[in-house]
Design an enzyme around this catalytic site. Sequence first.
Site, PDB file in Angstrom:
ATOM      1  N   HIS A 134       0.845  -1.206   0.000  1.00  0.00           N
ATOM      2  CA  HIS A 134       0.000   0.000   0.000  1.00  0.00           C
ATOM      3  C   HIS A 134       0.877   1.251   0.000  1.00  0.00           C
ATOM      4  O   HIS A 134       0.669   2.176  -0.792  1.00  0.00           O
ATOM      5  CB  HIS A 134      -0.901   0.002   1.235  1.00  0.00           C
ATOM      6  CG  HIS A 134      -1.633   1.303   1.448  1.00  0.00           C
ATOM      7  ND1 HIS A 134      -2.872   1.564   0.924  1.00  0.00           N
ATOM      8  CD2 HIS A 134      -1.270   2.427   2.121  1.00  0.00           C
ATOM      9  CE1 HIS A 134      -3.245   2.795   1.269  1.00  0.00           C
ATOM     10  NE2 HIS A 134      -2.285   3.336   1.991  1.00  0.00           N
ATOM     11  N   HIS A 139       1.598   5.138  -2.248  1.00  0.00           N
ATOM     12  CA  HIS A 139       1.914   6.520  -1.822  1.00  0.00           C
ATOM     13  C   HIS A 139       3.205   7.061  -2.416  1.00  0.00           C
ATOM     14  O   HIS A 139       3.297   8.247  -2.735  1.00  0.00           O
ATOM     15  CB  HIS A 139       2.043   6.577  -0.292  1.00  0.00           C
ATOM     16  CG  HIS A 139       0.740   6.574   0.430  1.00  0.00           C
ATOM     17  ND1 HIS A 139      -0.124   7.653   0.440  1.00  0.00           N
ATOM     18  CD2 HIS A 139       0.145   5.619   1.181  1.00  0.00           C
ATOM     19  CE1 HIS A 139      -1.180   7.358   1.169  1.00  0.00           C
ATOM     20  NE2 HIS A 139      -1.051   6.131   1.618  1.00  0.00           N
ATOM     21  N   GLU A 182      -5.598   9.520  -0.193  1.00  0.00           N
ATOM     22  CA  GLU A 182      -5.992   8.102  -0.213  1.00  0.00           C
ATOM     23  C   GLU A 182      -6.985   7.779  -1.338  1.00  0.00           C
ATOM     24  O   GLU A 182      -6.847   6.756  -1.990  1.00  0.00           O
ATOM     25  CB  GLU A 182      -6.606   7.707   1.133  1.00  0.00           C
ATOM     26  CG  GLU A 182      -5.639   7.707   2.311  1.00  0.00           C
ATOM     27  CD  GLU A 182      -4.543   6.622   2.224  1.00  0.00           C
ATOM     28  OE1 GLU A 182      -3.687   6.595   3.102  1.00  0.00           O
ATOM     29  OE2 GLU A 182      -4.544   5.826   1.259  1.00  0.00           O
ATOM     30  N   SER A 201      -3.980   0.891  -4.859  1.00  0.00           N
ATOM     31  CA  SER A 201      -3.453  -0.365  -4.295  1.00  0.00           C
ATOM     32  C   SER A 201      -4.578  -1.371  -4.071  1.00  0.00           C
ATOM     33  O   SER A 201      -4.374  -2.432  -3.505  1.00  0.00           O
ATOM     34  CB  SER A 201      -2.727  -0.094  -2.969  1.00  0.00           C
ATOM     35  OG  SER A 201      -3.558   0.659  -2.106  1.00  0.00           O
TER      36      SER A 201
HETATM   37  N1  HBI Z   1       0.719   6.078  10.092  1.00  0.00           N
HETATM   38  N2  HBI Z   1       2.408   4.776   9.159  1.00  0.00           N
HETATM   39  C1  HBI Z   1       1.294   5.516   8.995  1.00  0.00           C
HETATM   40  N3  HBI Z   1       0.767   5.684   7.758  1.00  0.00           N
HETATM   41  C2  HBI Z   1      -0.355   6.424   7.568  1.00  0.00           C
HETATM   42  O1  HBI Z   1      -0.835   6.580   6.422  1.00  0.00           O
HETATM   43  C3  HBI Z   1      -0.993   7.021   8.680  1.00  0.00           C
HETATM   44  C4  HBI Z   1      -0.413   6.830   9.946  1.00  0.00           C
HETATM   45  N4  HBI Z   1      -0.994   7.365  11.027  1.00  0.00           N
HETATM   46  C5  HBI Z   1      -2.171   8.226  10.941  1.00  0.00           C
HETATM   47  C6  HBI Z   1      -2.733   8.293   9.559  1.00  0.00           C
HETATM   48  N5  HBI Z   1      -2.132   7.761   8.510  1.00  0.00           N
HETATM   49  C7  HBI Z   1      -4.065   8.966   9.312  1.00  0.00           C
HETATM   50  O2  HBI Z   1      -4.713   9.270  10.515  1.00  0.00           O
HETATM   51  C8  HBI Z   1      -3.914  10.229   8.505  1.00  0.00           C
HETATM   52  O3  HBI Z   1      -5.196  10.708   8.201  1.00  0.00           O
HETATM   53  C9  HBI Z   1      -3.181  11.253   9.261  1.00  0.00           C
HETATM   54 FE    FE Z   2      -2.294   5.217   2.990  1.00  0.00          FE
END
Ligand code: HBI
Ligand code: FE
Length: 295
Positions: A134, A139, A182, A201
Amino acid sequence: MDTPSRVEHQMTDKGYVPVYTTAVIEQPWSTYTETDHATWATLFQRQRELLVGRAAKEFVENQERFGMSADRIPRFDELNRVLRQATGWELIGVEGLLPELTFFEHLANRRFPVTWWIRRPEQLDYLAEPDLFHDLFGHVPLLLNPVFADYMQAYGCGGVKAAGIGPEALVNLTRLYWYTVEFGLIRTSEGLRIYGAGIVSSKGESIYSLESPAPNRIGFDLERVMRTRYRIDTYQKTYFVIDSYEQLMDATRPDFTPIYARLREAPSFPAGDVLATDSVFQRGTGEGWLADGDV
Ligand code: HBI
Ligand code: FE
């Protein structure tokens, strides 16, 4: 008696999942098994076939620039050589979901956290939390795009500020991430294309988001998006369409403090609503929607 481990849970696109340690982990590339590499190959080939004519062209172009292929799970250090040089971003290995503030702080410093492990073969089509596929396939490619890279850093800076303002600001900002990073669509001269990591993904959503008559497709508007609830357990009821990554970057330029104040008084919108003020690409049929469960 050892103290019970109190693991926070975080709402994600697949429900509540445990939030892991904030430790940065060196990618243990030599520990990947043949099964891991085969899982990467299967997902990579399948999605690349599906995304022809569906993903924004820079998405596949950038995977090529990274030298990503189905052969092996990419090495973070090799990707970082390309990434640092192009937009000053770097990938760091993590165990999984990070506490929001930690995540925002990384983005604000041009560090993108990538889960170091890949899903098991039996999880090919469904996974409750972001894994290496993913993050890397979904990303990372757009971080080579200078404007999108700036947007992701601006988003991180906004997140650090929002964490200081309060939970409602964080909810508003999470919706923005959700409907752009996303699950975002972009308008191109050949039609709507996908740029959201959660869509590219996902096998089913890569098709559904563009071709199903069920969801709404609505022109991006910052406050509209920040007020719109979303789905974590099904495909989205609404996809927002940007004209360009510059539009996203411009949207994050103003100070959000007055916006948060305005939104605190404004009710949120159900995920499936279409407003009279919306610029509508498609008013969905709503077929298959669940009545409750909007977050
Ligand atoms: N942590 N590793 C990781 N990857 C993410 O995409 C991620 C996260 N923590 C919080 C989060 N995404 C979401 O709450 C976002 O909306 C900030
Ligand atoms: Fe993501």
